[in-house]
Motif scaffolding. Structure first.
Motif, PDB file in Angstrom:
ATOM      1  N   TRP A   1     -12.481 -14.725   5.971  1.00 24.53           N
ATOM      2  CA  TRP A   1     -12.927 -13.769   4.966  1.00 24.53           C
ATOM      3  C   TRP A   1     -11.989 -12.579   4.994  1.00 24.53           C
ATOM      4  CZ3 TRP A   1     -16.527 -14.633   1.341  1.00 24.53           C
ATOM      5  CH2 TRP A   1     -17.394 -15.699   1.544  1.00 24.53           C
ATOM      6  N   ARG A   2     -11.566 -12.112   3.821  1.00 24.90           N
ATOM      7  CA  ARG A   2     -10.598 -11.016   3.753  1.00 24.90           C
ATOM      8  C   ARG A   2     -11.163  -9.822   2.991  1.00 24.90           C
ATOM      9  NH1 ARG A   2      -5.076 -12.951   3.877  1.00 24.90           N
ATOM     10  NH2 ARG A   2      -4.541 -10.782   4.293  1.00 24.90           N
ATOM     11  N   ASP A   3     -10.776  -8.648   3.429  1.00 25.01           N
ATOM     12  CA  ASP A   3     -11.056  -7.411   2.714  1.00 25.01           C
ATOM     13  C   ASP A   3      -9.942  -7.181   1.690  1.00 25.01           C
ATOM     14  OD1 ASP A   3     -13.034  -7.135   4.626  1.00 25.01           O
ATOM     15  OD2 ASP A   3     -12.209  -5.300   5.513  1.00 25.01           O
ATOM     16  N   VAL A   4     -10.242  -6.371   0.691  1.00 22.83           N
ATOM     17  CA  VAL A   4      -9.256  -5.948  -0.298  1.00 22.83           C
ATOM     18  C   VAL A   4      -9.419  -4.449  -0.506  1.00 22.83           C
ATOM     19  CG1 VAL A   4      -8.553  -6.100  -2.719  1.00 22.83           C
ATOM     20  CG2 VAL A   4      -9.133  -8.180  -1.478  1.00 22.83           C
ATOM     21  N   ILE A   5      -8.298  -3.746  -0.462  1.00 24.35           N
ATOM     22  CA  ILE A   5      -8.280  -2.312  -0.745  1.00 24.35           C
ATOM     23  C   ILE A   5      -8.092  -2.141  -2.248  1.00 24.35           C
ATOM     24  CG2 ILE A   5      -7.082  -0.109  -0.343  1.00 24.35           C
ATOM     25  CD1 ILE A   5      -8.350  -1.286   2.202  1.00 24.35           C
TER      26      ILE A   5
ATOM     27  N   LEU B   1       0.833  -1.209   0.000  1.00 19.71           N
ATOM     28  CA  LEU B   1       0.000   0.000   0.000  1.00 19.71           C
ATOM     29  C   LEU B   1       0.866   1.256   0.000  1.00 19.71           C
ATOM     30  CD1 LEU B   1      -2.824  -1.147   2.435  1.00 19.71           C
ATOM     31  CD2 LEU B   1      -3.092  -0.579  -0.008  1.00 19.71           C
ATOM     32  N   ARG B   2       1.926   1.270   0.805  1.00 23.10           N
ATOM     33  CA  ARG B   2       2.845   2.420   0.812  1.00 23.10           C
ATOM     34  C   ARG B   2       3.512   2.598  -0.545  1.00 23.10           C
ATOM     35  NH1 ARG B   2       4.174   0.694   5.969  1.00 23.10           N
ATOM     36  NH2 ARG B   2       6.042  -0.349   5.228  1.00 23.10           N
ATOM     37  N   LEU B   3       3.939   1.485  -1.150  1.00 25.94           N
ATOM     38  CA  LEU B   3       4.626   1.551  -2.441  1.00 25.94           C
ATOM     39  C   LEU B   3       3.737   2.175  -3.506  1.00 25.94           C
ATOM     40  CD1 LEU B   3       6.952   0.795  -4.399  1.00 25.94           C
ATOM     41  CD2 LEU B   3       5.810  -1.421  -4.686  1.00 25.94           C
ATOM     42  N   VAL B   4       2.521   1.688  -3.658  1.00 28.87           N
ATOM     43  CA  VAL B   4       1.680   2.211  -4.732  1.00 28.87           C
ATOM     44  C   VAL B   4       1.268   3.662  -4.464  1.00 28.87           C
ATOM     45  CG1 VAL B   4       0.929  -0.073  -5.520  1.00 28.87           C
ATOM     46  CG2 VAL B   4      -0.484   1.186  -3.870  1.00 28.87           C
ATOM     47  N   LYS B   5       1.020   4.000  -3.222  1.00 28.77           N
ATOM     48  CA  LYS B   5       0.664   5.391  -2.904  1.00 28.77           C
ATOM     49  C   LYS B   5       1.822   6.336  -3.221  1.00 28.77           C
ATOM     50  CE  LYS B   5      -2.972   4.350   0.381  1.00 28.77           C
ATOM     51  NZ  LYS B   5      -3.431   4.311   1.752  1.00 28.77           N
ATOM     52  N   LYS B   6       3.038   5.881  -2.982  1.00 32.36           N
ATOM     53  CA  LYS B   6       4.236   6.670  -3.295  1.00 32.36           C
ATOM     54  C   LYS B   6       4.319   6.983  -4.786  1.00 32.36           C
ATOM     55  CE  LYS B   6       9.253   6.077  -3.250  1.00 32.36           C
ATOM     56  NZ  LYS B   6      10.345   5.166  -2.890  1.00 32.36           N
ATOM     57  N   HIS B   7       3.715   6.123  -5.608  1.00 31.44           N
ATOM     58  CA  HIS B   7       3.789   6.286  -7.062  1.00 31.44           C
ATOM     59  C   HIS B   7       2.473   6.738  -7.680  1.00 31.44           C
ATOM     60  CE1 HIS B   7       7.902   4.944  -7.548  1.00 31.44           C
ATOM     61  NE2 HIS B   7       7.652   4.151  -6.528  1.00 31.44           N
ATOM     62  N   GLY B   8       1.667   7.428  -6.897  1.00 40.91           N
ATOM     63  CA  GLY B   8       0.498   8.098  -7.439  1.00 40.91           C
ATOM     64  C   GLY B   8      -0.796   7.314  -7.457  1.00 40.91           C
ATOM     65  N   PHE B   9      -0.809   6.131  -6.853  1.00 37.41           N
ATOM     66  CA  PHE B   9      -2.063   5.395  -6.750  1.00 37.41           C
ATOM     67  C   PHE B   9      -2.875   5.981  -5.602  1.00 37.41           C
ATOM     68  CE2 PHE B   9       0.435   2.506  -9.170  1.00 37.41           C
ATOM     69  CZ  PHE B   9      -0.403   1.589  -9.780  1.00 37.41           C
ATOM     70  N   ARG B  10      -4.168   5.909  -5.728  1.00 34.87           N
ATOM     71  CA  ARG B  10      -5.045   6.356  -4.654  1.00 34.87           C
ATOM     72  C   ARG B  10      -5.979   5.221  -4.275  1.00 34.87           C
ATOM     73  NH1 ARG B  10     -10.314   8.242  -6.090  1.00 34.87           N
ATOM     74  NH2 ARG B  10     -10.713   7.770  -8.273  1.00 34.87           N
ATOM     75  N   GLU B  11      -6.401   5.250  -3.045  1.00 39.50           N
ATOM     76  CA  GLU B  11      -7.370   4.258  -2.585  1.00 39.50           C
ATOM     77  C   GLU B  11      -8.740   4.683  -3.069  1.00 39.50           C
ATOM     78  OE1 GLU B  11      -9.149   2.749   1.651  1.00 39.50           O
ATOM     79  OE2 GLU B  11      -6.972   3.054   1.546  1.00 39.50           O
ATOM     80  N   VAL B  12      -9.433   3.759  -3.761  1.00 41.47           N
ATOM     81  CA  VAL B  12     -10.761   4.083  -4.269  1.00 41.47           C
ATOM     82  C   VAL B  12     -11.870   3.355  -3.527  1.00 41.47           C
ATOM     83  CG1 VAL B  12     -10.010   4.783  -6.566  1.00 41.47           C
ATOM     84  CG2 VAL B  12     -10.591   2.403  -6.147  1.00 41.47           C
ATOM     85  N   GLY B  13     -11.488   2.428  -2.675  1.00 40.02           N
ATOM     86  CA  GLY B  13     -12.509   1.736  -1.908  1.00 40.02           C
ATOM     87  C   GLY B  13     -11.983   0.499  -1.221  1.00 40.02           C
ATOM     88  N   ARG B  14     -12.868  -0.087  -0.476  1.00 36.97           N
ATOM     89  CA  ARG B  14     -12.551  -1.311   0.260  1.00 36.97           C
ATOM     90  C   ARG B  14     -13.670  -2.309  -0.008  1.00 36.97           C
ATOM     91  NH1 ARG B  14      -9.707  -1.273   5.464  1.00 36.97           N
ATOM     92  NH2 ARG B  14      -9.611  -3.390   6.204  1.00 36.97           N
ATOM     93  N   ARG B  15     -13.287  -3.466  -0.515  1.00 36.57           N
ATOM     94  CA  ARG B  15     -14.253  -4.540  -0.723  1.00 36.57           C
ATOM     95  C   ARG B  15     -14.211  -5.410   0.517  1.00 36.57           C
ATOM     96  NH1 ARG B  15     -13.964  -6.860  -6.653  1.00 36.57           N
ATOM     97  NH2 ARG B  15     -16.184  -7.086  -6.276  1.00 36.57           N
ATOM     98  N   LYS B  16     -15.268  -5.334   1.296  1.00 40.42           N
ATOM     99  CA  LYS B  16     -15.323  -6.047   2.577  1.00 40.42           C
ATOM    100  C   LYS B  16     -15.657  -7.518   2.363  1.00 40.42           C
ATOM    101  CE  LYS B  16     -16.174  -2.235   5.577  1.00 40.42           C
ATOM    102  NZ  LYS B  16     -15.243  -2.321   6.657  1.00 40.42           N
ATOM    103  N   ARG B  17     -14.872  -8.354   3.030  1.00 42.26           N
ATOM    104  CA  ARG B  17     -15.116  -9.799   3.026  1.00 42.26           C
ATOM    105  C   ARG B  17     -15.390 -10.312   1.608  1.00 42.26           C
ATOM    106  NH1 ARG B  17     -16.727 -12.317   7.801  1.00 42.26           N
ATOM    107  NH2 ARG B  17     -18.427 -13.343   6.667  1.00 42.26           N
TER     108      ARG B  17
END
Length: 170
Positions: free
Chosen positions: A154-158, A125-141
Motif C-alpha cells: 500500500w502506498r501513500d501519495v502526496i 517533490l523538490r522540483l514542483v516545490k521549486k516552481h511554486g507547488f505546495r503540499e496540500v495533503g497526504r493520501r495514506k495507503r
C-alpha cells in the motif's frame, strides 16, 4: 546543450511512451503498471497542453495535463504529468519543462495545476516545490502497487497544487 521545447505530436508517441515506461520501471512514478496505447492516452490528456523537450531528433522529456473533472467549474484545473528520460535526469530539464507548461497553462487561463507524488520520489517533490507547488495533503495507503519491488505494498501519495498568481484572478 540546446534543448527545444515543442508541442507533442502523435509521431512522438513511441519516444514519449518509452520515457513513461522508464518512469514506471522506477516504481516511484505511478500506480500504472504499463503504458496505454496512443488512442487511450490521447483521449485522457488535454490536447492544448502537451509539451516535449527535444534534443536533436530525440524526445528526452514530456509533460501533459489531464482534466480533473468534466464539470465546468473545474475547467481551469488540471493534473500534471511530467517525465524525463533516465539518462537526462538531474540536468535541469524537468525545471525547464515545468516552467514552459506553467506558462502555457497560465496563458490559456488555467488557474490550478495539481499532482500526486509518491513520498519516496523526493526529486519530483523538490522540483514542483521549486516552481511554486505546495503540499496540500497526504493520501495514506491510497492504492496498492501491482508490480515491481513494491508489488503488494500500500502506498501513500502526496497531493501538491500550484495556484496561479496570474490566471483566474478576476
Amino acid at each position: 546543450m540546446d534543448y527545444l521545447i515543442d508541442i507533442m505530436k502523435p509521431e512522438d508517441w513511441e519516444q514519449v511512451r518509452s520515457i513513461y515506461l522508464e518512469g514506471i520501471a522506477t516504481g516511484n512514478s505511478t500506480f500504472e503498471a504499463g503504458a496505454p496505447d496512443w488512442d487511450k492516452w490521447n483521449c485522457a490528456h488535454l490536447r492544448e497542453h502537451r509539451l516535449v523537450v527535444r534534443y536533436g531528433d530525440s524526445v528526452i522529456a514530456w509533460a501533459a495535463l489531464s482534466p480533473v473533472s468534466t464539470r465546468c467549474i473545474y475547467s481551469g484545473v488540471a493534473e500534471l504529468s511530467i517525465y524525463v528520460a533516465a539518462k537526462h535526469r538531474g540536468k535541469g530539464i524537468g525545471s525547464i519543462l515545468l516552467k514552459a507548461i506553467i506558462s502555457s497553462t497560465e496563458e490559456a487561463g488555467l488557474w490550478t495545476l495539481q499532482g500526486g507524488i509518491f513520498p519516496e520520489n523526493t526529486q519530483s517533490l523538490r522540483l514542483v516545490k521549486k516552481h511554486g507547488f505546495r503540499e496540500v495533503g497526504r493520501r495514506k495507503r491510497i492504492g496498492k502497487m501491482t508490480y515491481g519491488d513494491f508489488a503488494g505494498t500500500w502506498r501513500d501519495v502526496i497531493l501538491v497544487e500550484r495556484r496561479s498568481a496570474v490566471a483566474g484572478m478576476e
